[in-house]
Write a protein that holds these residues in place. Structure first.
Motif, mmCIF file in Angstrom:
data_model
loop_
_atom_site.group_PDB
_atom_site.id
_atom_site.type_symbol
_atom_site.label_atom_id
_atom_site.label_comp_id
_atom_site.label_asym_id
_atom_site.label_seq_id
_atom_site.Cartn_x
_atom_site.Cartn_y
_atom_site.Cartn_z
ATOM 1 N N GLU A 154 0.841 -1.206 0.000
ATOM 2 C CA GLU A 154 0.000 0.000 0.000
ATOM 3 C C GLU A 154 0.877 1.258 0.000
ATOM 4 O O GLU A 154 0.620 2.215 -0.732
ATOM 5 N N GLU A 158 1.226 4.257 -2.932
ATOM 6 C CA GLU A 158 1.154 5.693 -2.597
ATOM 7 C C GLU A 158 2.409 6.431 -3.061
ATOM 8 O O GLU A 158 2.333 7.527 -3.611
ATOM 9 N N ARG A 189 -3.185 -2.613 -9.327
ATOM 10 C CA ARG A 189 -3.598 -1.799 -8.171
ATOM 11 C C ARG A 189 -3.296 -0.320 -8.407
ATOM 12 O O ARG A 189 -4.073 0.545 -8.009
#
Length: 451
Positions: A154, A158, A189
């Motif tokens: 994650e 970012e 993603r």
């Protein structure tokens, strides 16, 4: 001393790599784990792996070796190499990635981070590890290490999305081929956050049997299908990644492969819009297009030897914001000075969107002015250094440099010849101001090299 036989040839310039299980196996992986811990005197290490079928066994053996030396292992799972770099940087730890990059399915190996962005290399660390393994000279260990798992994906998503302004990206049509390597899952993603882009994937599923085509998009047969698909579907751009995801390649809207030096020139110019008056690095093989476009954009172009150990050190020393290698490695100051495959893909989309231009239109002026041979490899029987000396003697009336192999420059053409770090090859890169001159000089040089 044990009777374990080490194949010294697997300890290469930038990594440890060979065929599984004859050159590289669990026994070696265990010993490399112990030797890595001994050499760096560490108590924690990040470990990741790619999709190769031998990966789980190699991972288990490597981490057992590390833990037997008292080192705590942080398992970041099955990741691309740039995700592994991100983990090492974020956690502030050294690392070992179980990967053989773009080699065929029956290979495996290790890419070892000392401290980001610096990797162990042949000159610094890899041969020390070999000696520790050969001599069984591991440090005494008083405790057993443990293993914990961390998912840092994650944060990686970012980080890379933060390198561009998503709002500025136009509704472009993109096709990406990740060749059943490590980039597919994370790329999907990333593109979920850019819904305006029409994203189509090819071979996104990591599969260690490598069922569709090879993992090195520099080989024309590995990008043929993508090139066709870009034209057939009217896509704006095609992206290709190598197996472990640290190299990136582009297909333009005509279905034509974009040379790495042209891409370095475009990305360098674009980075200068974000960071004016900065330094940009490029390697000795590159087209004149790179320094010309960088200078025109107000930047300072700096030439460096081929290979990430040289590029990363020079980037840090000079404070350069970006570096590009002809082979498809792109390095960013904002990504810990490391190379990434997905960051340049996002930058290309932002660049095409903000300039409201087709990639083919950007390329046409360069293709007309800078006629490049591309890298041509020649297998040689004799001594590579002697052959380069012979070339230096023949072309002694040109401007000569020995930064990496031999480079000779004339007003309307130039060349670089360097030896491979891993094979008995000489690599020629040549450029001229006209097609006729390029072909004439290319054939002349190849005649000498192959004589």
């Amino acid at each position: 001393m044990s009777d374990f036989k080490v194949d010294a040839s697997v300890f290469k310039a930038y990594d440890i790599r060979g065929t599984y299980p004859d050159q590289i196996n669990e026994e070696l992986a265990y010993r490399v784990g112990r030797a890595f811990a001994t050499f760096l005197k560490i108590d924690k290490v990040v470990v990741g792996r790619d999709m190769r079928l031998s990966g789980p066994k190699m991972f288990d053996a490597l981490t057992k070796g590390l833990m037997d030396q008292g080192v705590d292992v942080i398992d970041v799972g099955m990741v691309s190499t740039d995700q592994y770099y991100f983990a090492c940087a974020k956690l502030g730890q050294p690392g070992v990635m179980v990967t053989a990059s773009h080699n065929p399915a029956n290979y495996n190996g290790f890419k070892m981070v000392k401290n980001m962005p610096y990797l162990l290399s042949g000159d610094e660390g890899i041969q020390d590890i070999r000696q520790i393994v050969e001599n069984d000279s591991y440090a005494e260990s008083t405790k057993k290490g443990s293993m914990t798992s961390r998912d840092l994906s994650e944060g990686f998503v970012e980080q890379v999305l933060g390198m561009v302004d998503i709002e500025k990206i136009a509704p472009l049509k993109v096709i990406a081929d990740t060749c059943n390597g490590m980039v597919g899952p994370i790329l999907q993603r990333i593109f979920e956050h850019i819904p305006q882009v029409e994203f189509t994937g090819m071979y996104l599923e990591p599969d260690g049997s490598i069922p569709n085509h090879g993992l090195d998009p520099l080989q024309p047969e590995n990008r043929e299908e993508l090139e066709k698909k870009v034209v057939e579907t009217g896509a704006d751009v095609g992206f290709a990644f190598d197996g472990d995801g640290d190299r990136f390649f582009t297909i333009d809207d005509r279905g034509k492969f974009v040379a790495g030096d042209y891409m370095t020139a475009f990305l360098g110019q674009y980075m200068l819009e974000k960071y004016p008056d900065s330094k940009i690095l490029y390697d000795v093989r590159a087209s004149w297009a790179v320094p010309d476009l960088i200078t025109k954009a107000g930047g300072t172009p700096l030439m460096e030897r081929v290979g990430h150990s040289f590029i990363k050190k020079r980037m840090a020393d000079e404070g350069a914001v970006f570096a590009g290698e002809v082979s498809g490695h792109y390095y960013f100051k904002d990504f810990f000075g490391a190379d990434s495959g997905v960051i340049p893909a996002l930058l290309v989309l932002e660049m095409l969107s903000t300039k409201k231009i087709k990639l083919s239109e950007l390329l046409k002026p360069l293709e007309a002015e800078y006629i490049i041979s591309g890298e041509i490899n020649s297998r040689i029987e004799g001594d590579a250094k002697e052959k380069m000396q012979e070339l230096a003697e023949i072309f002694r009336d040109g401007k000569m440099e020995w930064l990496d192999g031999v480079s000779v420059t004339y007003p309307d053409w130039h060349f670089n010849v360097r030896s491979s770090n891993t094979e008995p090859l000489l690599r020629l890169n040549l450029e001229a101001k006209s097609s006729e001159k390029m072909i004439e000089k290319r054939d002349h040089l190849l005649g000498i090299i192959r004589a």
